[in-house]
Design an enzyme around this catalytic site. Structure first.
Site, PDB file in Angstrom:
ATOM      1  N   ASP A   1      -5.263   6.481   1.396  1.00 15.22           N
ATOM      2  CA  ASP A   1      -5.575   5.083   1.098  1.00 15.22           C
ATOM      3  C   ASP A   1      -7.045   4.871   1.446  1.00 15.22           C
ATOM      4  OD1 ASP A   1      -5.909   2.144   1.620  1.00 15.22           O
ATOM      5  OD2 ASP A   1      -3.770   2.115   1.131  1.00 15.22           O
TER       6      ASP A   1
ATOM      7  N   HIS B   1       0.806  -1.230   0.000  1.00 12.39           N
ATOM      8  CA  HIS B   1       0.000   0.000   0.000  1.00 12.39           C
ATOM      9  C   HIS B   1       0.839   1.281   0.000  1.00 12.39           C
ATOM     10  CE1 HIS B   1      -4.237  -1.517   0.722  1.00 12.39           C
ATOM     11  NE2 HIS B   1      -3.510  -2.622   0.729  1.00 12.39           N
TER      12      HIS B   1
END
Length: 462
Positions: free
Chosen positions: A120, A24
Site C-alpha cells: 500500500d 485498503h
C-alpha cells in the site's frame, strides 16, 4: 504463521504490505489475487493485522497467497478513547518494525528471500526496505490520480499557497496550483496537504509518501486511462512506471456482490420501480452523517416524492423524521436497509442517481454503472473526488453548501433526476462508462498495464 506446501515449485517470493484500515486491505488483496492467478509459481506473503486478515481470509483459499499477522500496536489492556485516527496513529508507530520482523519470519518459513515488495502506497518507508534488499518496490495507490497528485505535489502546493496567502481564499479557483489540473481550490485538497493537523502521524505519513513515490519501480492505481488524461500524462513523466490497472469493480465481481448475498431483498424491491427513478443513498462503512443532515435528507426525499433505497446503520435511523419509516413502508416510496450489494444495486435499471460521500470506490462503481452522483464529501480524498465529479468530468453535482439541507437536497434531486441538465449528466457518465469498460477488455489499456506490472513483479527486464 503459515508454512508453504511444495516449496520446490516456488520460483519467487513477493511480500505484500496491507494498510489495515477502511477499504485498503480488500483492494490490495484483489490486486494480489490477480497477480497470484497470473503467477502460480510465485508465493505471496500477505502482511496485515490479525483482525483484518481474519475478515479477508475467512472464505478465501489460495495456494500461493499466505496471510501473516502483524501486531496492530494496541496492548491487550489498552482502551481506545475515540480520538481522531487513534488506532491508525498507534499502528503507524509500530508498522515499520513489525513489517521488517514479519518479512524475516516469512523468509525463514517459506525458505526463500523476498524478491519484490508490493505495498500500500501509505508505507513510504518500504522504499528504504526495498533498497536495502536490492529488490523492486511496487507502491499501490488505492484511489484516483487526482488525490495521488495532490500528495505527490504537497511541497509545491504549500509553497504556492504561501505565496498566495492573503490574496486568495480557500474557495477561490487557482490556475496551475497542481500540475495536470487547469484549476483547483485549496478547500478541495485532501486533509494533511495544507489544512488539518499537518504534524499528525497520518499527515506526516502522507507527506513522506508523496516525497518517496518517485523512487518506486512502479505505481499502479485503481483507475483507468481516459479518465484523467492530463494528470496521467504528468504523473507518467514523474514516475518510472505509472500504471492505471482498474477499475477493479469492472475487473472482478466480488462474492459480496453476488445475488445470493442480497439478504435485505434490495433487488426485488428495485424490480417494482420505474426505470431511472430511484435515488440510491449510501455513505460507506466509515462516514456517518450528522443527525440534522439525516433529517434534512429524509425530508427532501419525502417532499420531492423521490423513490429511494437507503443503506444506513440502524443507530442513525433514530434521526429520521417522526413516522418516516412507517410512512414509506405504507406507501412503498422507499426502502431502508443496513447494507446493500452496492455494485449490483447501481447496475439496476431503476437507479437514477447515487447520493454518496464520493469515496473513490463509490465513484468508480457509479461510473461503471453509468449513474450520475449527488456528492456530500466528508474527509480524505472525497473533496477532490467531488471536484472532479462536478467540475472536471461533469457527471454529478456537489450538494449546495457542502451539507444536506432540505432545500439544497430538493434542488439537487431535481437537477439530477428531472431537469434538462440531467440528460447531459447521464450522457457524459455513459461516455466514461464506455471508456472504463474498454480499458478492462482483454486488449484494453488496464489489462496491458497489468501485464507490465506482472513483468515488474517477476523481474523481467522492461
Amino acid at each position: 504463521m503459515n508454512t508453504s506446501n511444495g516449496k520446490a515449485t516456488r520460483e519467487r517470493h513477493v511480500a505484500v504490505f496491507a494498510f489495515p484500515f477502511s477499504s485498503h486491505p480488500p483492494l490490495l488483496l484483489t490486486l494480489v489475487r490477480r497477480l497470484a492467478t497470473a503467477l502460480p509459481n510465485v508465493v505471496f506473503s500477505f502482511f496485515n493485522t490479525k483482525k483484518s486478515n481474519q475478515t479477508l481470509f475467512s472464505e478465501l483459499s489460495c495456494d500461493n497467497i499466505l496471510p501473516y499477522d502483524v501486531w496492530d500496536g494496541i496492548p491487550d489492556d489498552y482502551v481506545l478513547v475515540g480520538k481522531p485516527q487513534e488506532d491508525i496513529n498507534i499502528f503507524l508507530g509500530v508498522a515499520e518494525e513489525e513489517l521488517r520482523r514479519g518479512v524475516k519470519l516469512a523468509e525463514e518459513d517459506i525458505g526463500m528471500k523476498v524478491s519484490c515488495l508490493v505495498v500500500d502506497a501509505f508505507f513510504w518507508f518500504s522504499a528504504d526496505m526495498a533498497d536495502e534488499m536490492n529488490i523492486s518496490w511496487v507502491s499501490f495507490w488505492t484511489a484516483g490520480a487526482c488525490s495521488l497528485s495532490a500528495h505527490f505535489y504537497t511541497d509545491l502546493i504549500r509553497e504556492k499557497s504561501a505565496q498566495l496567502k492573503g490574496s486568495t481564499g480557500p474557495d477561490d479557483e487557482i490556475s496551475d496550483l497542481i500540475p495536470g489540473f487547469s484549476v483547483a481550490r485549496l478547500c478541495d485538497l485532501p486533509g494533511g496537504v495544507v489544512f488539518g493537523n499537518l504534524e499528525s502521524p497520518f499527515s506526516t505519513m502522507l507527506h513522506k509518501m508523496g516525497r518517496n513515490l518517485g523512487r518506486a519501480t512502479a505505481v499502479p492505481i485503481n483507475s483507468f486511462q481516459g479518465l484523467d488524461p492530463d494528470i496521467t500524462k504528468n504523473l507518467s513523466s514523474k514516475f518510472k512506471l505509472f500504471l492505471n490497472i482498474g477499475p477493479f469493480n469492472l475487473l472482478s465481481k466480488e462474492k459480496s456482490q453476488l445475488k445470493s448475498s442480497d439478504e435485505f431483498s434490495c433487488i426485488s424491491w428495485l424490480e417494482n420501480q420505474k426505470p431511472r427513478s430511484v435515488a440510491y443513498i449510501s455513505f460507506g462503512t466509515v462516514c456517518k452523517l450528522p443527525p440534522h443532515e439525516v433529517l434534512a435528507l429524509a425530508e427532501a426525499l419525502e417532499h420531492t416524492k423521490t423513490p429511494f433505497l437507503w443503506s444506513i446503520n440502524n443507530d442513525s435511523k433514530k434521526h429520521f423524521p417522526k413516522g418516516f419509516l412507517e410512512k414509506i413502508s405504507d406507501n412503498g416510496m422507499g426502502k431502508v436497509v443496513p447494507w446493500a450489494p452496492q455494485v449490483q444495486v447501481l447496475e439496476h435499471f431503476a437507479i437514477g442517481v447515487f447520493v454518496t460521500h464520493c469515496g473513490w470506490n463509490s465513484v468508480l462503481e457509479s461510473i461503471g454503472a453509468g449513474v450520475p452522483m449527488i456528492c456530500r464529501p466528508v474527509f480524505g480524498d472525497q473533496q477532490i473526488n467531488t471536484w472532479m465529479v462536478e467540475r472536471v468530468w461533469r457527471i454529478g453535482v456537489r450538494i449546495e453548501g457542502g451539507s444536506f439541507t432540505s432545500h439544497g437536497t430538493c434542488c439537487a434531486l431535481q437537477q439530477v433526476l428531472s431537469n434538462e441538465s440531467s440528460k447531459t449528466l447521464k450522457e457524459r457518465i455513459e461516455t466514461f462508462k464506455d471508456v472504463a469498460q474498454k480499458a478492462v477488455e482483454l486488449n484494453g489499456s488496464s489489462n496491458q498495464n497489468f501485464k507490465t506490472l506482472v513483468d515488474v513483479v517477476t523481474g523481467v527486464s522492461l
